[in-house]
Motif scaffolding. Structure first.
Motif, PDB file in Angstrom:
ATOM      1  N   LEU A 121     -29.971  -4.894  10.640  1.00  0.00           N
ATOM      2  CA  LEU A 121     -31.234  -4.436  11.238  1.00  0.00           C
ATOM      3  C   LEU A 121     -31.240  -4.710  12.734  1.00  0.00           C
ATOM      4  N   ASP A 122     -31.829  -3.803  13.491  1.00  0.00           N
ATOM      5  CA  ASP A 122     -31.952  -4.054  14.923  1.00  0.00           C
ATOM      6  C   ASP A 122     -33.156  -4.949  15.175  1.00  0.00           C
ATOM      7  N   GLU A 123     -33.463  -5.154  16.465  1.00  0.00           N
ATOM      8  CA  GLU A 123     -34.542  -6.081  16.816  1.00  0.00           C
ATOM      9  C   GLU A 123     -35.915  -5.560  16.429  1.00  0.00           C
ATOM     10  N   ASN A 124     -36.006  -4.274  16.109  1.00  0.00           N
ATOM     11  CA  ASN A 124     -37.263  -3.675  15.670  1.00  0.00           C
ATOM     12  C   ASN A 124     -37.290  -3.516  14.140  1.00  0.00           C
ATOM     13  N   LYS A 125     -36.382  -4.145  13.447  1.00  0.00           N
ATOM     14  CA  LYS A 125     -36.297  -4.121  11.992  1.00  0.00           C
ATOM     15  C   LYS A 125     -35.879  -2.755  11.430  1.00  0.00           C
ATOM     16  N   ASN A 126     -35.286  -1.954  12.272  1.00  0.00           N
ATOM     17  CA  ASN A 126     -34.751  -0.679  11.812  1.00  0.00           C
ATOM     18  C   ASN A 126     -33.344  -0.896  11.249  1.00  0.00           C
ATOM     19  N   ILE A 127     -33.021  -0.175  10.203  1.00  0.00           N
ATOM     20  CA  ILE A 127     -31.705  -0.315   9.585  1.00  0.00           C
ATOM     21  C   ILE A 127     -30.680   0.446  10.412  1.00  0.00           C
ATOM     22  N   ILE A 128     -29.680  -0.295  10.892  1.00  0.00           N
ATOM     23  CA  ILE A 128     -28.579   0.316  11.638  1.00  0.00           C
ATOM     24  C   ILE A 128     -27.473   0.732  10.677  1.00  0.00           C
ATOM     25  N   ALA A 129     -27.157  -0.172   9.754  1.00  0.00           N
ATOM     26  CA  ALA A 129     -26.112   0.094   8.760  1.00  0.00           C
ATOM     27  C   ALA A 129     -26.498  -0.572   7.456  1.00  0.00           C
ATOM     28  N   ALA A 130     -26.097   0.070   6.353  1.00  0.00           N
ATOM     29  CA  ALA A 130     -26.363  -0.501   5.027  1.00  0.00           C
ATOM     30  C   ALA A 130     -25.362   0.097   4.050  1.00  0.00           C
ATOM     31  N   ASP A 131     -24.939  -0.714   3.125  1.00  0.00           N
ATOM     32  CA  ASP A 131     -24.001  -0.223   2.111  1.00  0.00           C
ATOM     33  C   ASP A 131     -23.907  -1.257   0.995  1.00  0.00           C
ATOM     34  N   MET A 132     -23.120  -0.912  -0.029  1.00  0.00           N
ATOM     35  CA  MET A 132     -22.906  -1.811  -1.168  1.00  0.00           C
ATOM     36  C   MET A 132     -21.410  -1.944  -1.388  1.00  0.00           C
ATOM     37  N   TRP A 133     -21.010  -3.123  -1.889  1.00  0.00           N
ATOM     38  CA  TRP A 133     -19.592  -3.301  -2.180  1.00  0.00           C
ATOM     39  C   TRP A 133     -19.378  -3.856  -3.578  1.00  0.00           C
ATOM     40  N   ALA A 134     -18.177  -3.645  -4.066  1.00  0.00           N
ATOM     41  CA  ALA A 134     -17.688  -4.239  -5.310  1.00  0.00           C
ATOM     42  C   ALA A 134     -16.235  -4.615  -5.025  1.00  0.00           C
ATOM     43  N   LEU A 135     -16.024  -5.883  -4.714  1.00  0.00           N
ATOM     44  CA  LEU A 135     -14.733  -6.333  -4.212  1.00  0.00           C
ATOM     45  C   LEU A 135     -14.064  -7.307  -5.180  1.00  0.00           C
ATOM     46  N   SER A 136     -12.762  -7.222  -5.231  1.00  0.00           N
ATOM     47  CA  SER A 136     -11.988  -8.238  -5.934  1.00  0.00           C
ATOM     48  C   SER A 136     -11.841  -9.447  -5.028  1.00  0.00           C
ATOM     49  N   ILE A 137     -11.344 -10.546  -5.578  1.00  0.00           N
ATOM     50  CA  ILE A 137     -11.228 -11.787  -4.830  1.00  0.00           C
ATOM     51  C   ILE A 137     -10.281 -11.619  -3.644  1.00  0.00           C
ATOM     52  N   ASN A 138     -10.662 -12.223  -2.499  1.00  0.00           N
ATOM     53  CA  ASN A 138      -9.891 -12.217  -1.253  1.00  0.00           C
ATOM     54  C   ASN A 138      -9.793 -10.827  -0.612  1.00  0.00           C
ATOM     55  N   VAL A 139     -10.736  -9.951  -0.935  1.00  0.00           N
ATOM     56  CA  VAL A 139     -10.788  -8.626  -0.318  1.00  0.00           C
ATOM     57  C   VAL A 139     -11.967  -8.605   0.647  1.00  0.00           C
ATOM     58  N   LYS A 140     -11.799  -7.907   1.777  1.00  0.00           N
ATOM     59  CA  LYS A 140     -12.816  -7.881   2.823  1.00  0.00           C
ATOM     60  C   LYS A 140     -13.549  -6.541   2.866  1.00  0.00           C
ATOM     61  N   GLY A 141     -14.808  -6.657   3.252  1.00  0.00           N
ATOM     62  CA  GLY A 141     -15.591  -5.475   3.623  1.00  0.00           C
ATOM     63  C   GLY A 141     -15.997  -5.627   5.068  1.00  0.00           C
ATOM     64  N   THR A 142     -15.755  -4.594   5.909  1.00  0.00           N
ATOM     65  CA  THR A 142     -15.982  -4.683   7.357  1.00  0.00           C
ATOM     66  C   THR A 142     -16.891  -3.565   7.838  1.00  0.00           C
ATOM     67  N   VAL A 143     -17.803  -3.930   8.705  1.00  0.00           N
ATOM     68  CA  VAL A 143     -18.651  -2.945   9.392  1.00  0.00           C
ATOM     69  C   VAL A 143     -18.648  -3.266  10.876  1.00  0.00           C
ATOM     70  N   ASN A 144     -18.558  -2.216  11.725  1.00  0.00           N
ATOM     71  CA  ASN A 144     -18.555  -2.398  13.181  1.00  0.00           C
ATOM     72  C   ASN A 144     -19.905  -1.948  13.741  1.00  0.00           C
ATOM     73  N   ILE A 145     -20.531  -2.827  14.507  1.00  0.00           N
ATOM     74  CA  ILE A 145     -21.771  -2.510  15.224  1.00  0.00           C
ATOM     75  C   ILE A 145     -21.397  -2.391  16.714  1.00  0.00           C
ATOM     76  N   ILE A 146     -21.535  -1.191  17.244  1.00  0.00           N
ATOM     77  CA  ILE A 146     -21.156  -0.937  18.640  1.00  0.00           C
ATOM     78  C   ILE A 146     -22.421  -0.953  19.493  1.00  0.00           C
ATOM     79  N   LYS A 147     -22.434  -1.878  20.455  1.00  0.00           N
ATOM     80  CA  LYS A 147     -23.604  -1.976  21.337  1.00  0.00           C
ATOM     81  C   LYS A 147     -23.365  -1.084  22.574  1.00  0.00           C
ATOM     82  N   ASP A 148     -24.251  -0.130  22.720  1.00  0.00           N
ATOM     83  CA  ASP A 148     -24.200   0.736  23.897  1.00  0.00           C
ATOM     84  C   ASP A 148     -25.027   0.117  25.022  1.00  0.00           C
ATOM     85  N   PRO A 149     -24.690   0.420  26.299  1.00  0.00           N
ATOM     86  CA  PRO A 149     -25.493  -0.105  27.408  1.00  0.00           C
ATOM     87  C   PRO A 149     -26.899   0.464  27.347  1.00  0.00           C
ATOM     88  N   ASN A 150     -27.857  -0.322  27.791  1.00  0.00           N
ATOM     89  CA  ASN A 150     -29.241   0.146  27.802  1.00  0.00           C
ATOM     90  C   ASN A 150     -29.429   1.220  28.881  1.00  0.00           C
TER      91      ASN A 150
END
Length: 229
Positions: free
Chosen positions: A200-229
């Motif tokens: 969520l951003d500072e205004n409580k808006n959802i930037i990214a959301a998802d669900m995972w089902a992972l086996s042990i020692n597996v990663k889930g990654t999401v990138n949040i790119i901050k643009d200049p104001n």
């Protein structure tokens, strides 16, 4: 006068009695040796005995046949084993049996792992927000799923348990890519490791959301790119 004679008589009797007793005591102290009498019939027969006749090779003794011995009989050499060659290592047998039993239980309860066995990427998401809130929860059964959360390769939550309510932390974004990683530390008792995340951003808006089902020692990654104001 008569009285004196009686006194002498008593004294004389006592003297005789004393002598008699001493004589008996002395006779008991003396040892009487009895000479040995040699008897010609008591001599020891020391003549050598005649050896018994050899049975030879007839193998017969009083009508009983004695089995012939087999010289140089070689028995096969084999190491003793409590479990035998056909049974293998008992530790491996136990592990295999336990694995089959566990597999049977998970199949009957439909708990078999369906999670990803490779790392999952949830995409790049852009924002101008200075801060974001990272939230996560277990969308399935609360079964003890554990995760580790890192931001830009730095661990923020080393070991956190997932429950059915969202919880998390807030981070300050740097310009450019901010990598958020969720590592499945286990799969709980209802496989696999399941979770629902939101950013969520500072205004409580959802930037990214998802669900995972992972086996042990597996990663889930999401990138949040901050643009200049």
């Amino acid at each position: 006068m008569l009285q004196q004679i009686r006194t002498y008589l008593v004294f004389f009797i006592l003297l005789l009695f004393s002598v008699s007793v001493n004589a008996q005591i002395d006779s008991k102290k003396k040892n009487v040796s009895i000479p040995a009498i040699e008897n010609e019939n008591d001599t020891l027969d020391a003549s050598p005995t005649t050896p018994a006749k050899s049975l030879g090779n007839t193998g017969n003794f009083g009508g009983i046949t004695i089995p012939k011995s087999t010289p140089n009989l070689k028995m096969p050499k084999k190491e003793f084993s409590m479990f035998g060659e056909d049974f293998g290592d008992p530790g491996e047998l136990y592990a295999d049996r336990l694995k089959k039993q566990q597999s049977s239980i998970t199949n009957k309860l439909e708990l078999g792992t369906k999670g990803s066995k490779v790392d999952v990427f949830f995409g790049n998401h852009r924002t101008t927000s200075k801060t974001v809130q990272v939230l996560y929860r277990d969308y399935g059964l609360e079964d003890g799923d554990l995760i580790r959360v890192s931001v830009n390769d730095e661990i923020v939550e080393y070991r956190v348990g997932l429950i059915n309510v969202f919880r998390g932390f807030t981070i300050k974004l740097r310009e450019g890519v901010n990598k958020i990683e969720f590592l499945a530390l286990n799969e709980g008792y209802a496989l696999p490791n399941t979770a629902h995340f939101r950013v969520l951003d500072e205004n409580k808006n959802i930037i990214a959301a998802d669900m995972w089902a992972l086996s042990i020692n597996v990663k889930g990654t999401v990138n949040i790119i901050k643009d200049p104001n």
